[in-house]
Design a protein around this motif. Sequence first.
Motif, short mmCIF file in Angstrom:
data_model
loop_
_atom_site.label_atom_id
_atom_site.label_comp_id
_atom_site.label_asym_id
_atom_site.label_seq_id
_atom_site.Cartn_x
_atom_site.Cartn_y
_atom_site.Cartn_z
N ASN A 518 0.83 -1.22 0.00
CA ASN A 518 0.00 0.00 0.00
C ASN A 518 0.86 1.27 0.00
OD1 ASN A 518 -2.59 -1.15 -0.11
ND2 ASN A 518 -2.50 -1.66 2.07
N LYS A 519 2.02 1.17 0.64
CA LYS A 519 2.94 2.32 0.61
C LYS A 519 3.51 2.51 -0.79
CE LYS A 519 5.64 2.66 4.43
NZ LYS A 519 6.43 2.15 5.60
N VAL A 520 3.76 1.41 -1.47
CA VAL A 520 4.23 1.51 -2.86
C VAL A 520 3.15 2.18 -3.71
CG1 VAL A 520 4.83 0.17 -4.93
CG2 VAL A 520 5.79 -0.47 -2.70
N ARG A 521 1.90 1.80 -3.49
CA ARG A 521 0.79 2.41 -4.23
C ARG A 521 0.73 3.91 -3.98
NH1 ARG A 521 -5.70 1.02 -3.31
NH2 ARG A 521 -5.14 1.59 -1.18
N LEU A 522 0.90 4.31 -2.72
CA LEU A 522 0.86 5.74 -2.41
C LEU A 522 2.09 6.46 -2.97
CD1 LEU A 522 -0.43 8.18 -1.06
CD2 LEU A 522 0.67 7.52 1.11
N ILE A 526 2.17 9.71 -5.29
CA ILE A 526 2.93 10.92 -4.96
C ILE A 526 3.88 11.27 -6.11
CG2 ILE A 526 4.74 11.83 -3.43
CD1 ILE A 526 3.32 10.30 -1.13
N LYS A 527 4.49 10.26 -6.68
CA LYS A 527 5.39 10.52 -7.80
C LYS A 527 4.61 11.13 -8.98
CE LYS A 527 9.23 10.22 -10.21
NZ LYS A 527 10.30 11.19 -9.93
N GLU A 528 3.46 10.55 -9.26
CA GLU A 528 2.64 11.05 -10.37
C GLU A 528 2.12 12.45 -10.13
OE1 GLU A 528 1.03 6.68 -11.76
OE2 GLU A 528 -0.45 8.15 -11.11
N HIS A 529 1.71 12.72 -8.87
CA HIS A 529 1.04 14.00 -8.59
C HIS A 529 1.98 15.08 -8.08
CE1 HIS A 529 -2.35 11.24 -8.89
NE2 HIS A 529 -3.09 12.29 -9.17
N ASN A 530 3.06 14.70 -7.39
CA ASN A 530 3.97 15.70 -6.83
C ASN A 530 5.34 15.69 -7.47
OD1 ASN A 530 1.93 15.02 -4.76
ND2 ASN A 530 2.95 16.63 -3.60
N GLY A 531 5.62 14.64 -8.22
CA GLY A 531 6.96 14.52 -8.80
C GLY A 531 8.03 14.25 -7.76
N ILE A 532 7.63 13.83 -6.56
CA ILE A 532 8.62 13.56 -5.51
C ILE A 532 8.79 12.05 -5.34
CG2 ILE A 532 9.16 13.84 -3.05
CD1 ILE A 532 7.43 16.34 -3.06
N ASP A 533 10.05 11.64 -5.23
CA ASP A 533 10.32 10.23 -4.93
C ASP A 533 10.29 10.02 -3.44
OD1 ASP A 533 10.97 8.91 -7.49
OD2 ASP A 533 12.50 10.49 -7.61
N VAL A 534 9.49 9.11 -2.98
CA VAL A 534 9.55 8.76 -1.55
C VAL A 534 9.84 7.27 -1.44
CG1 VAL A 534 7.99 10.62 -0.86
CG2 VAL A 534 7.06 8.35 -1.32
N ASP A 535 10.51 6.93 -0.36
CA ASP A 535 10.96 5.56 -0.16
C ASP A 535 9.91 4.80 0.66
OD1 ASP A 535 12.14 3.20 0.44
OD2 ASP A 535 14.00 4.08 1.26
N ASN A 572 25.16 12.27 10.56
CA ASN A 572 25.17 10.83 10.84
C ASN A 572 24.13 10.41 11.86
OD1 ASN A 572 27.29 10.35 9.05
ND2 ASN A 572 28.76 11.06 10.62
N LEU A 573 23.29 11.35 12.22
CA LEU A 573 22.25 11.06 13.22
C LEU A 573 21.55 9.75 12.89
CD1 LEU A 573 20.75 12.54 15.67
CD2 LEU A 573 18.99 13.04 13.98
N ASP A 574 21.43 8.94 13.92
CA ASP A 574 20.82 7.62 13.72
C ASP A 574 19.31 7.77 13.82
OD1 ASP A 574 20.37 4.93 13.52
OD2 ASP A 574 20.74 4.56 15.66
N MET A 575 18.66 7.82 12.67
CA MET A 575 17.20 7.88 12.71
C MET A 575 16.62 7.06 11.57
SD MET A 575 16.10 11.65 11.25
CE MET A 575 14.46 11.20 10.69
N VAL A 576 15.45 6.49 11.84
CA VAL A 576 14.77 5.76 10.78
C VAL A 576 14.26 6.78 9.77
CG1 VAL A 576 12.93 4.13 10.25
CG2 VAL A 576 14.02 4.08 12.50
N PRO A 577 14.56 6.57 8.48
CA PRO A 577 14.07 7.53 7.49
C PRO A 577 12.56 7.73 7.62
CG PRO A 577 15.58 5.98 6.47
CD PRO A 577 15.36 5.50 7.88
N ARG A 578 12.15 8.97 7.50
CA ARG A 578 10.73 9.28 7.74
C ARG A 578 10.20 10.16 6.61
NH1 ARG A 578 7.54 10.03 13.09
NH2 ARG A 578 9.47 9.56 14.19
N THR A 579 9.03 9.84 6.14
CA THR A 579 8.34 10.68 5.16
C THR A 579 7.13 11.31 5.84
OG1 THR A 579 9.05 9.19 3.39
CG2 THR A 579 7.24 10.72 2.89
N PHE A 580 7.19 12.61 6.00
CA PHE A 580 6.06 13.32 6.60
C PHE A 580 5.10 13.74 5.49
CE2 PHE A 580 9.29 13.75 9.88
CZ PHE A 580 8.55 13.54 11.04
N ILE A 581 3.89 13.23 5.59
CA ILE A 581 2.91 13.48 4.54
C ILE A 581 1.78 14.34 5.09
CG2 ILE A 581 1.24 12.36 3.00
CD1 ILE A 581 3.15 9.89 3.05
N PHE A 582 1.50 15.41 4.37
CA PHE A 582 0.41 16.30 4.77
C PHE A 582 -0.64 16.33 3.65
CE2 PHE A 582 4.08 17.89 7.02
CZ PHE A 582 3.61 18.38 8.23
#
Length: 818
Positions: A518-522, A526-535, A572-582
Amino acid sequence: MANKGFDKETFKKSVVDNVKNLYRRTIDEATPNQVFQAVAYAVKDVIIDEWIATHKEYEKKDVKTVYYLSMEFLMGRALGNNIINIRARQEVREALDELGFDLNVIEDQEPDAALGNGGLGRLAACFLDSLATLGYPAYGCGIRYHYGMFKQKIENGYQVEVPDNWLKDGNPFEVRRSEYATEVRFGGYVRTVWENGREHFVQEGYQSVMAVPYDLPIVGYGNNVVNTLRIWDAQPINTFNLDSFDKGDYQKAVEQENLAKTICDVLYPNDNHYAGKELRLKQQYFFISASVQRAVSKYMEKHDDIRKFYEKNAFQLNDTHPTVAVAELMRILLDDYNLTWEEAWDVTTKTCAYTNHTIMAEALEKWPIELFSRLLPRIYQIVEEINRRFIIEIQQKYPGNQEKIAKMAIIYDGQVKMAHMAIAGSFSVNGVARLHTEILEKQELKDFYEMMPQKFNNKTNGITQRRFLLHANPLLADWITDKIGDEWITDLSAISKLKLYVDDEKCQHEFMNIKYQNKVRLAKYIKEHNGIDVDPRSIFDVQVKRLHEYKRQLMNILHVMYLYNQLKDNPNLDMVPRTFIFGAKAAAGYKRAKLTIKLINSVADVINNDKSINGKLKVVFIEDYRVSNAEIIFAAADVSEQISTASKEASGTGNMKFMLNGALTVGTMDGANVEIVEEVGAENAFIFGTSSDDIIRMEHDHSYDPMQIFNNDQDIRRVLMQLINGYYAPYDPELFRDIYNSLLNTLSSDRADTYFILKDFRMYADAQKRVDEAYRDEQWWAKAAMLNTACSGKFSSDRTIEEYVRDIWHLDKVKVEL
Ligand code: CJB
């Protein structure tokens, strides 16, 4: 569960024929939009027999009916939902396949029916779905806005509103019912005449419009029940007579025609905010008068005693917007049926029930007497009399207490207070989550509660799992059905059976794999509508809802700015990559909300283009958040942002949609979050923030001083300074000054940081830190996500509707056999 009566070959033929008849084309020449129309008409063919049968059954049984009166019905798309509810999705998909079309593409052609702003309108839509599925006789009554909620474009980071011409290709599911057209009168004056020893009131010199109903089918799930959403459109009453040389008539004819043209033009795009526009009051009276007149006529076709109207009818007022129904029903009973005041009041107060959806002061509807009485002279007389008698009641209960009258009167300070009229005129007053109802009883409506506690009750909101899981998340829906059967579709409490599987590693993997897909679907959307690549391997952290200061999207983006500062200091901050979606629309006139959208997009621009942070942070603002893309978004969320200032969000319903789809809540103890946490356990959510009691206390004693926090917390100060030093707007460093001021400067608002953002900021950042840590433990997260889904049973709108039926409406279930 497939539909046994559905014949695929007949359906295919129907689609092909429809394309021919509608467009003079063969199916292979048809555009996707033409195929959509053809398919919709073919589905309507299937529905229509059930629709007729349902209403025959209602008549035969002489059922009691609820009229859900609402300015808003945020329906979204109909096709996919209707196909699901007639249980023919698989067959329709195959039929279209065989004709060379993809059902998803065809569904995507349909415009959203966006006849609503946000939660309140979507709740009405969920309630209609549940009423039909449970087999209860119900009408939704509303307005056929020609333009629904505006479409949002983002240009250069700013929101731009584009008109939503949703009817331009026609609406295949609607049926125009001109036989039920009815006149609605505005303005003029009231003349009193004596007849048979009694006063009669005659409205004269008025303007009128013809209200014409359009019916939309509301299909119950797999039970042959089809209820009706009736939306009213306006039409000029008599065609304009150009021969009329009498100047008065000419003027009036033009005005009448204009009134009819404008009244249903457009939905006011305000959420939780009252703008006091004259046209809005006209809209309210327009659809209420038409709906109430029709309900009364329908009743009198089969009954002879209007005094027993309430035995067969209930009116639910969706917020104060339809409150004029109280006075309109009184008018009809007094003037058309000659009941005495006492008789009419008895009927009215046994028919009407009121739901409160907000305590936000700016949402309270108060109409200036001048406007109200000019537009609705007869109705105003009746409101005056309701008020006069209500004040007498207050005086009897609290002799000599002027303050009570000042606080509770319906007409006071030159204004008509709609909430007070709703309470006085209803037998039931309910809030929409336990905490909200408590705040109503103890604070906002305390005086009313003390005077008439028996009227007050709670009905915690809910959502329909058919749209928000079965339709929106087919992968998860199938998986759940595979594990525990399909009972959950019509009885969500059955979803608790999933608890058996939460410790099973294989199930955890399957569950999280579905989330991933489902995240791949979203991500694709996002790529189609915003042109942004999210992981899709990053945490999808989502806040989607109307933009409002109390919902604190600002706190969310300030926290993103804070995280970005940390990353810049330490790449080098150790953090899980995060995508903030609004995703959020701001009311067109709400400046600060619109500036917040610009801020989110400005922060997104800087962060998304900064290679040095290795993609650890992404920010996405999804354009034109609406029901149809919400369905994709909920299914893909890991984290659900429910971060309103405690006490301000009456309930929230997005919170429930996320939970159902296995997202974990980062939230305050507000609205229905309280009950969500109660069901899933605080250990499976990330709760933070000042309690509603403390917020309310600080609002009263003015003890909160955000400047102290600003002075003492370096990280917060740094983030706030970035609002005014051009960090995110180098070309215009002053751009976000208003937002900065709103947090710190008492001059820019009555109270600095009205929504306690700085107060809660640290606790919020800590909660987000806990999210980061928790996500690293895959097993823990999978289990918690599954538990969220498994514990969401309470939040079905089916449960909510059963409570309304049991405590307020007292309807009987109807079975429809074909
Ligand atoms: N609500 O959407 C609106 N508009 C209003 O004008 C007032 C309230 C929302 O109603 C929802 C349904 O009850 C609630 O869940 C939500 O908290 C409230 O803001």
